[in-house]
Design an enzyme around this catalytic site. Structure first.
Site, mmCIF file in Angstrom:
data_model
loop_
_atom_site.group_PDB
_atom_site.id
_atom_site.type_symbol
_atom_site.label_atom_id
_atom_site.label_comp_id
_atom_site.label_asym_id
_atom_site.label_seq_id
_atom_site.Cartn_x
_atom_site.Cartn_y
_atom_site.Cartn_z
ATOM 1 N N HIS A 1 -3.410 1.424 7.773
ATOM 2 C CA HIS A 1 -2.415 2.453 7.506
ATOM 3 C C HIS A 1 -2.314 3.474 7.187
ATOM 4 O O HIS A 1 -1.763 4.592 7.262
ATOM 5 C CB HIS A 1 -1.260 1.488 7.179
ATOM 6 C CG HIS A 1 0.104 1.339 7.382
ATOM 7 N ND1 HIS A 1 1.068 0.519 8.494
ATOM 8 C CD2 HIS A 1 0.952 2.466 6.449
ATOM 9 C CE1 HIS A 1 2.685 1.374 7.543
ATOM 10 N NE2 HIS A 1 2.082 2.791 6.869
ATOM 11 N N GLU A 2 -2.557 2.965 5.488
ATOM 12 C CA GLU A 2 -2.780 4.039 3.999
ATOM 13 C C GLU A 2 -4.103 5.328 4.759
ATOM 14 O O GLU A 2 -3.464 6.635 4.320
ATOM 15 C CB GLU A 2 -2.984 3.582 3.138
ATOM 16 C CG GLU A 2 -2.498 1.872 2.951
ATOM 17 C CD GLU A 2 -0.261 2.119 3.260
ATOM 18 O OE1 GLU A 2 -0.179 4.332 2.950
ATOM 19 O OE2 GLU A 2 -0.224 1.819 2.915
ATOM 20 N N GLY B 1 1.286 -1.246 0.119
ATOM 21 C CA GLY B 1 0.430 0.269 0.000
ATOM 22 C C GLY B 1 0.365 1.110 -0.052
ATOM 23 O O GLY B 1 1.900 1.341 0.504
ATOM 24 N N GLN C 1 2.969 9.882 0.489
ATOM 25 C CA GLN C 1 3.974 9.255 0.608
ATOM 26 C C GLN C 1 5.144 9.516 -0.246
ATOM 27 O O GLN C 1 6.132 9.228 -0.672
ATOM 28 C CB GLN C 1 4.219 8.283 1.288
ATOM 29 C CG GLN C 1 3.320 7.619 2.333
ATOM 30 C CD GLN C 1 3.787 5.791 2.457
ATOM 31 O OE1 GLN C 1 2.745 5.350 2.158
ATOM 32 N NE2 GLN C 1 4.543 5.262 3.010
ATOM 33 N N CYS D 1 6.801 0.430 7.214
ATOM 34 C CA CYS D 1 6.100 1.519 5.722
ATOM 35 C C CYS D 1 7.716 2.053 5.169
ATOM 36 O O CYS D 1 8.647 1.822 5.611
ATOM 37 C CB CYS D 1 6.081 2.258 6.966
ATOM 38 S SG CYS D 1 4.683 3.964 5.873
ATOM 39 N N LEU D 2 6.850 2.365 3.769
ATOM 40 C CA LEU D 2 7.735 2.373 3.265
ATOM 41 C C LEU D 2 8.650 4.125 3.051
ATOM 42 O O LEU D 2 10.236 4.112 2.799
ATOM 43 C CB LEU D 2 7.271 2.508 1.914
ATOM 44 C CG LEU D 2 6.806 1.748 1.059
ATOM 45 C CD1 LEU D 2 6.014 1.439 -1.061
ATOM 46 C CD2 LEU D 2 8.290 0.462 0.636
ATOM 47 N N HIS E 1 -1.856 7.893 7.044
ATOM 48 C CA HIS E 1 -1.486 8.882 6.033
ATOM 49 C C HIS E 1 -1.921 10.249 5.741
ATOM 50 O O HIS E 1 -0.859 10.893 5.965
ATOM 51 C CB HIS E 1 -0.721 8.024 4.918
ATOM 52 C CG HIS E 1 0.319 7.050 5.464
ATOM 53 N ND1 HIS E 1 1.652 7.273 5.978
ATOM 54 C CD2 HIS E 1 1.175 5.798 5.053
ATOM 55 C CE1 HIS E 1 2.284 7.121 6.074
ATOM 56 N NE2 HIS E 1 2.429 5.152 5.514
HETATM 57 CO CO CO Z 1 2.933 3.104 5.540
#
Ligand code: CO
Length: 159
Positions: A130-131, A45, A50, A88-89, A134
């Site tokens: 999670h997304e 995701g 991000q 997380c990226l 963000h």
């Molecule tokens: Co993340």
């Protein structure tokens, strides 16, 4: 591909993202870039902040492939929670145990602007939460308890 992953402590990650009022060609372009990035990074995701785009857009790996969701909102969360490790990226190499609702129902628009309602559970429910976090400037490091946070403080600068 023009967009790149923003890593912590990039300020864009802390901002509340703006609602998408019109799905412009620019919005579609960002979505295509996000899908490309999430595939390349082998993520499950990604949220628009991000990649430096402060708009309410997420892309998630579903059974139909990587799919975009515009202006996603959580309508319902189960009281039942589960704790699982998340990465997380934007925080490479960091894995934290995060408590999330097991089941959720969300509302969002697809890339054609059609409204969807989705029920999700397990990993998919976790990824949505999670997304969507963000989009409100919340990272996994903001979802942990005090003890885990103190330990983490030694690892991360400016936290
Ligand atoms: Co993340």
């Amino acid at each position: 591909m023009i967009l790149e992953i923003k890593k912590y402590p990039s300020p864009v990650l802390k901002n509340k993202a703006e609602e998408v009022l019109t799905i412009t060609p620019e919005v579609k372009e960002s979505i295509l870039d996000m899908i490309e990035i999430v595939k390349k990074e082998k993520g499950i995701g990604l949220a628009a902040p991000q990649v430096g785009v402060s708009k309410r857009i997420i892309v998630i790996e579903t059974e139909k492939g990587v799919t975009s969701f515009i202006n996603p909102e959580i309508l319902e969360k189960s009281k039942e929670k589960a704790i699982e490790e998340e990465g997380c990226l934007s925080l490479p190499g960091l894995y934290l145990k995060i408590k999330r609702a097991k089941k959720i129902e969300i509302r969002a628009k697809n890339i054609e602007g059609e409204e969807l309602k989705i029920k999700a559970e397990g990993l998919l429910a976790r990824v949505f939460q999670h997304e969507i976090d963000h989009l409100d400037g919340i990272l996994i490091i903001n979802r942990i308890g005090l003890l885990q946070r103190l330990r983490l403080r030694q690892k991360l600068k400016n936290f």
